[in-house]
Design a protein around this motif. Structure first.
Motif, PDB file in Angstrom:
ATOM      1  N   THR A 120       0.823  -1.210   0.000  1.00 55.10           N
ATOM      2  CA  THR A 120       0.000   0.000   0.000  1.00 55.10           C
ATOM      3  C   THR A 120       0.860   1.264   0.000  1.00 55.10           C
ATOM      4  O   THR A 120       0.347   2.362   0.215  1.00 55.10           O
ATOM      5  N   ARG A 121       2.161   1.133  -0.235  1.00 58.20           N
ATOM      6  CA  ARG A 121       3.055   2.288  -0.345  1.00 58.20           C
ATOM      7  C   ARG A 121       3.755   2.233  -1.687  1.00 58.20           C
ATOM      8  O   ARG A 121       4.571   1.341  -1.943  1.00 58.20           O
ATOM      9  N   TYR A 122       3.417   3.172  -2.547  1.00 52.48           N
ATOM     10  CA  TYR A 122       3.807   3.106  -3.944  1.00 52.48           C
ATOM     11  C   TYR A 122       5.110   3.853  -4.202  1.00 52.48           C
ATOM     12  O   TYR A 122       5.512   4.736  -3.445  1.00 52.48           O
ATOM     13  N   SER A 123       5.732   3.521  -5.313  1.00 52.04           N
ATOM     14  CA  SER A 123       6.971   4.186  -5.713  1.00 52.04           C
ATOM     15  C   SER A 123       6.722   5.545  -6.352  1.00 52.04           C
ATOM     16  O   SER A 123       7.646   6.356  -6.441  1.00 52.04           O
ATOM     17  N   TYR A 124       5.514   5.775  -6.827  1.00 51.86           N
ATOM     18  CA  TYR A 124       5.217   7.044  -7.498  1.00 51.86           C
ATOM     19  C   TYR A 124       5.606   8.228  -6.623  1.00 51.86           C
ATOM     20  O   TYR A 124       5.241   8.303  -5.450  1.00 51.86           O
ATOM     21  N   GLY A 125       6.370   9.150  -7.205  1.00 50.76           N
ATOM     22  CA  GLY A 125       6.730  10.371  -6.504  1.00 50.76           C
ATOM     23  C   GLY A 125       7.968  10.276  -5.641  1.00 50.76           C
ATOM     24  O   GLY A 125       8.396  11.288  -5.076  1.00 50.76           O
ATOM     25  N   THR A 159       4.571  -0.406  -9.138  1.00 52.60           N
ATOM     26  CA  THR A 159       4.738   1.042  -9.313  1.00 52.60           C
ATOM     27  C   THR A 159       6.217   1.385  -9.403  1.00 52.60           C
ATOM     28  O   THR A 159       7.009   0.957  -8.575  1.00 52.60           O
ATOM     29  N   HIS A 160       6.563   2.193 -10.384  1.00 53.15           N
ATOM     30  CA  HIS A 160       7.956   2.500 -10.721  1.00 53.15           C
ATOM     31  C   HIS A 160       8.200   3.999 -10.692  1.00 53.15           C
ATOM     32  O   HIS A 160       7.270   4.805 -10.771  1.00 53.15           O
ATOM     33  N   THR A 161       9.486   4.338 -10.658  1.00 56.71           N
ATOM     34  CA  THR A 161       9.945   5.660 -11.058  1.00 56.71           C
ATOM     35  C   THR A 161      10.887   5.460 -12.242  1.00 56.71           C
ATOM     36  O   THR A 161      11.236   4.325 -12.589  1.00 56.71           O
ATOM     37  N   GLU A 162      11.336   6.535 -12.842  1.00 59.63           N
ATOM     38  CA  GLU A 162      12.291   6.399 -13.949  1.00 59.63           C
ATOM     39  C   GLU A 162      13.633   5.858 -13.479  1.00 59.63           C
ATOM     40  O   GLU A 162      14.426   5.357 -14.281  1.00 59.63           O
ATOM     41  N   ALA A 163      13.892   5.931 -12.177  1.00 60.77           N
ATOM     42  CA  ALA A 163      15.185   5.487 -11.647  1.00 60.77           C
ATOM     43  C   ALA A 163      15.179   4.045 -11.166  1.00 60.77           C
ATOM     44  O   ALA A 163      16.245   3.493 -10.861  1.00 60.77           O
TER      45      ALA A 163
END
Length: 313
Positions: A120-125, A159-163
């Protein structure tokens, strides 16, 4: 706006360098139980709600809690009967919330890989430093609880980031489960390290078949058999990979578990042709034996795209 994330090269399936799994096996089979923790009152994320309905969601919280209270034991006993080890997609907060489940898996010599801290804790942001902190926590927590150094990664709730991929490669992870482009391992394009895209199918993931598509247990078992049979057939030319991602709050329900066991019985009846492995073992075999020849083949075909390119470690 980017038209292509440039995470991997276009690499046609036909006539790749032949993969042979240990013992001359045609298909590498691994099974990935997702052992997760969903917070009752998770922190908000502006890009995605942690629950599909209002927060708190008592019904969905308790449904997922079934897996940690009942379902995982039922699934472990089933895999024991078929002499299969799991590769656990672990929300590492389980090491604190339910250490007995982690201990049960470790006692069976199952693999652990990171599925974030909570689902429930996403990588977004997240900034790169924040995402690095998540990886540090994952590595430390699992090693302290099990003695294992995790080598695989499945982003929390995908959930991803670009990194993300560059970071896990920098931290000496060997494989990512977050891409679904192939039925064989493929080198990913990272700034450092050797990171493999590991086949981890959404097509046979019980979240998709049960929660999204609403299949009944007989249909799911039939799909697993068909998926396996096709990959085994193609594995005669070059080794394929089949993964079954599972969630015990779904597949281990009393009305579903027997049909799933029938599918496993079909798969395990082919032990002469199938390498029953973990994600870590498959990734290491590919990196040690086929990494360089795969890159050479991509370049020779002239299909490599631009960008950061591959690291050769």
């Amino acid at each position: 706006m980017k038209a292509d994330p440039n995470l991997y090269d276009y690499w046609p399936y036909a006539n790749r360098p032949k993969i042979t799994w240990p013992g001359g096996k045609k298909l590498a089979f691994w099974i990935a139980p997702n052992i997760e923790f969903y917070e009752f009152m998770p922190p908000g994320n502006p890009q995605r709600s942690p629950w599909p309905n209002a927060v708190p969601n008592v019904q969905q919280y308790s449904q997922r809690d079934f897996g940690n209270r009942v379902g995982h034991l039922r699934l472990m006993e089933l895999l024991d009967r078929h002499k299969l080890r799991g590769s656990v997609s672990l929300n590492v907060a389980l090491c604190d919330h339910h250490p007995e489940i982690v201990e049960d898996c470790a006692r069976r010599d199952w693999e652990f890989f990171s599925h974030g801290i909570y689902n429930t804790r996403y990588s977004y942001g997240l900034s790169p430093d924040q995402e690095q902190a998540v990886l540090d926590d994952s590595i430390r927590s699992v090693e302290a609880a099990t003695g294992q150094r995790i080598r695989g990664y499945l982003a929390p709730a995908l959930t991803h980031t670009e990194a993300t991929l560059d970071l896990i490669a920098e931290n000496d992870f060997w494989y990512s489960c977050d891409l679904f482009q192939d039925d064989q391992p493929q080198p990913l394009k990272t700034k450092t390290g050797k990171l493999v895209s590991m086949p981890y199918s959404l097509e046979v993931n019980d979240v998709i078949t049960y929660s999204v598509m609403g299949m009944d247990p007989d249909r799911y078992a039939d799909i697993l058999k068909r998926h396996f049979d096709q990959l085994l057939l193609e594995g005669e030319r070059s080794g394929t990979v089949m993964c079954i991602p599972l969630h015990a709050y779904l597949v281990s329900q009393p009305n579903r578990i027997k049909m799933f066991e029938q599918a496993l019985a079909h798969i395990t009846a082919h032990r002469d042709d199938v390498w029953f492995a973990t994600g870590r073992e498959i990734a290491k075999h590919f990196i040690d034996n086929y990494w360089d020849s795969s890159l050479d083949d991509i370049k020779a075909r002239g299909v490599a795209t631009g960008g950061t390119g591959f690291s050769h470690g």
